[in-house]
Write a protein that holds these residues in place. Structure first.
Motif, PDB file in Angstrom:
ATOM      1  N   UNK A 118      11.929 -38.919  74.862  1.00  0.00           N
ATOM      2  CA  UNK A 118      10.639 -38.805  75.539  1.00  0.00           C
ATOM      3  C   UNK A 118      10.452 -39.995  76.483  1.00  0.00           C
ATOM      4  N   UNK A 119       9.471 -39.935  77.380  1.00  0.00           N
ATOM      5  CA  UNK A 119       9.229 -41.047  78.319  1.00  0.00           C
ATOM      6  C   UNK A 119       8.396 -42.179  77.729  1.00  0.00           C
ATOM      7  N   UNK A 120       8.299 -42.280  76.421  1.00  0.00           N
ATOM      8  CA  UNK A 120       7.413 -43.263  75.799  1.00  0.00           C
ATOM      9  C   UNK A 120       7.780 -44.701  76.171  1.00  0.00           C
ATOM     10  N   UNK A 121       9.082 -44.984  76.315  1.00  0.00           N
ATOM     11  CA  UNK A 121       9.479 -46.358  76.649  1.00  0.00           C
ATOM     12  C   UNK A 121       8.967 -46.755  78.033  1.00  0.00           C
ATOM     13  N   UNK A 122       9.080 -45.844  79.003  1.00  0.00           N
ATOM     14  CA  UNK A 122       8.585 -46.135  80.351  1.00  0.00           C
ATOM     15  C   UNK A 122       7.070 -46.285  80.359  1.00  0.00           C
ATOM     16  N   UNK A 123       6.382 -45.487  79.558  1.00  0.00           N
ATOM     17  CA  UNK A 123       4.923 -45.543  79.521  1.00  0.00           C
ATOM     18  C   UNK A 123       4.422 -46.844  78.895  1.00  0.00           C
ATOM     19  N   UNK A 124       5.228 -47.440  78.014  1.00  0.00           N
ATOM     20  CA  UNK A 124       4.871 -48.732  77.427  1.00  0.00           C
ATOM     21  C   UNK A 124       5.198 -49.890  78.373  1.00  0.00           C
TER      22      UNK A 124
ATOM     23  N   UNK B 277      16.845 -49.098  74.496  1.00  0.00           N
ATOM     24  CA  UNK B 277      16.750 -50.498  74.897  1.00  0.00           C
ATOM     25  C   UNK B 277      15.392 -50.796  75.518  1.00  0.00           C
ATOM     26  N   UNK B 278      14.906 -49.909  76.378  1.00  0.00           N
ATOM     27  CA  UNK B 278      13.608 -50.126  77.016  1.00  0.00           C
ATOM     28  C   UNK B 278      12.463 -50.092  76.006  1.00  0.00           C
ATOM     29  N   UNK B 279      12.579 -49.207  75.018  1.00  0.00           N
ATOM     30  CA  UNK B 279      11.539 -49.155  73.990  1.00  0.00           C
ATOM     31  C   UNK B 279      11.520 -50.453  73.183  1.00  0.00           C
ATOM     32  N   UNK B 280      12.699 -50.927  72.839  1.00  0.00           N
ATOM     33  CA  UNK B 280      12.800 -52.189  72.102  1.00  0.00           C
ATOM     34  C   UNK B 280      12.206 -53.334  72.927  1.00  0.00           C
ATOM     35  N   UNK B 281      12.512 -53.357  74.207  1.00  0.00           N
ATOM     36  CA  UNK B 281      11.995 -54.393  75.100  1.00  0.00           C
ATOM     37  C   UNK B 281      10.470 -54.330  75.182  1.00  0.00           C
ATOM     38  N   UNK B 282       9.940 -53.118  75.351  1.00  0.00           N
ATOM     39  CA  UNK B 282       8.484 -52.958  75.454  1.00  0.00           C
ATOM     40  C   UNK B 282       7.788 -53.357  74.161  1.00  0.00           C
ATOM     41  N   UNK B 283       8.339 -52.926  73.032  1.00  0.00           N
ATOM     42  CA  UNK B 283       7.728 -53.260  71.747  1.00  0.00           C
ATOM     43  C   UNK B 283       7.719 -54.767  71.516  1.00  0.00           C
ATOM     44  N   UNK B 284       8.837 -55.411  71.828  1.00  0.00           N
ATOM     45  CA  UNK B 284       8.921 -56.866  71.655  1.00  0.00           C
ATOM     46  C   UNK B 284       7.883 -57.580  72.524  1.00  0.00           C
ATOM     47  N   UNK B 285       7.705 -57.093  73.756  1.00  0.00           N
ATOM     48  CA  UNK B 285       6.785 -57.769  74.663  1.00  0.00           C
ATOM     49  C   UNK B 285       5.336 -57.577  74.245  1.00  0.00           C
ATOM     50  N   UNK B 286       4.958 -56.365  73.833  1.00  0.00           N
ATOM     51  CA  UNK B 286       3.585 -56.139  73.378  1.00  0.00           C
ATOM     52  C   UNK B 286       3.280 -56.934  72.112  1.00  0.00           C
ATOM     53  N   UNK B 287       4.237 -56.982  71.193  1.00  0.00           N
ATOM     54  CA  UNK B 287       4.049 -57.796  69.980  1.00  0.00           C
ATOM     55  C   UNK B 287       3.953 -59.271  70.363  1.00  0.00           C
TER      56      UNK B 287
END
Length: 262
Positions: free
Chosen positions: A53-59, A234-244
């Motif tokens: 899904x596009x969830x990583x881009x949306x984050x 990878x993008x999801x991991x990056x986004x999650x790390x940055x928001x946290x």
């Protein structure tokens, strides 16, 4: 202590690590523990959403769009600060060759800006992010790369003590000792710019953002399925790390607002 705690925390809090551990544990327990099947299905669905899904881009998109890119025809800055994270220092030193990762634009943009503004100081900030063996320093590799790209030694400065983003800002401020009214550019990945600007502001150093290394398109294409499972993960991991990271840095007083803005 903060650096060590953050490394240990993310080892288990990483979404991919957590979901894989949950999936394996639930599969092992499923024959004897009925809820294990539900847990396994939940973890599998979550992994599928991440990669299909596009969830990583949306984050990532709100982070990357937070600070618009400056025009390269702007007035000359006093200095250009490039944050580490674009080099693999251990492999670079082992192979005696500069090894760039997916954030390479931080380094190339820094060198390009130094050529465009030859009287501006080019500063690299990055020590080691390793928890155990921190003998390899990213700054050493950065010096080698920029020399190969033709940046004169007299224009470069290097901060090599930092282990995390807060120390990047703290030690860089001590190195350059900025004066009131001076114009400094900050070069880092677009998704990482809000937290980086917030840290420098909290330390009393106002920066102008020069974001690079975009991971999203910035248009309707971000709503489409990614088509590349590895990159999506990878993008999801990056986004999650940055928001946290934004949340933790705000709670610990390292930034003044949750999501810094221009």
């Amino acid at each position: 202590m903060f650096f060590i705690a953050s490394k240990i925390f993310w080892l288990f809090a990483s979404p991919l690590h957590f979901l894989l551990i949950a999936l394996l544990a639930s599969l092992a327990l499923a024959p004897r523990w009925r809820p294990g099947r539900t847990l396994a299905l939940t973890a599998a669905v979550a992994l599928a959403l991440i990669v299909f899904s596009p969830i990583s881009a949306l984050l990532l998109r709100p982070l990357e769009d937070r600070f618009p890119r400056l025009s390269e025809t702007m007035p000359p800055p006093k200095g250009i600060i490039v944050l580490g994270g674009a080099l693999d220092e251990r492999i670079s030193l082992a192979r005696d060759q500069v090894m760039l990762n997916e954030a390479a634009e931080r380094m190339t943009a820094g060198a390009a800006l130094a050529r465009l503004y030859p009287h501006a100081l080019l500063v690299f900030s990055g020590g080691s992010g390793a928890l155990i063996d921190d003998s390899a320093r990213e700054a050493d590799v950065a010096r080698k790369l920029w020399r190969e790209l033709g940046v004169p030694d007299s224009q470069m400065r290097f901060e090599d003590r930092s282990h995390n983003k807060f120390e990047n800002a703290k030690f860089t401020q001590e190195l350059v000792n900025p004066r009131q009214g001076e114009s400094w550019l900050l070069v880092t990945s677009a998704y990482h710019m809000p937290r980086s600007i917030g840290i420098f502001r909290a330390l009393g150093m106002e920066m102008r953002a020069f974001p690079v290394d975009y991971r999203t398109l910035g248009d309707a294409g971000d709503w489409r399925p990614p088509g590349d499972a590895a990159r999506a993960a990878l993008n999801f991991e990056t986004a999650a790390r940055e928001w946290v990271g934004l949340l933790v840095y705000r709670l610990t007083g390292k930034t003044r607002t949750l999501l810094p803005a221009p």
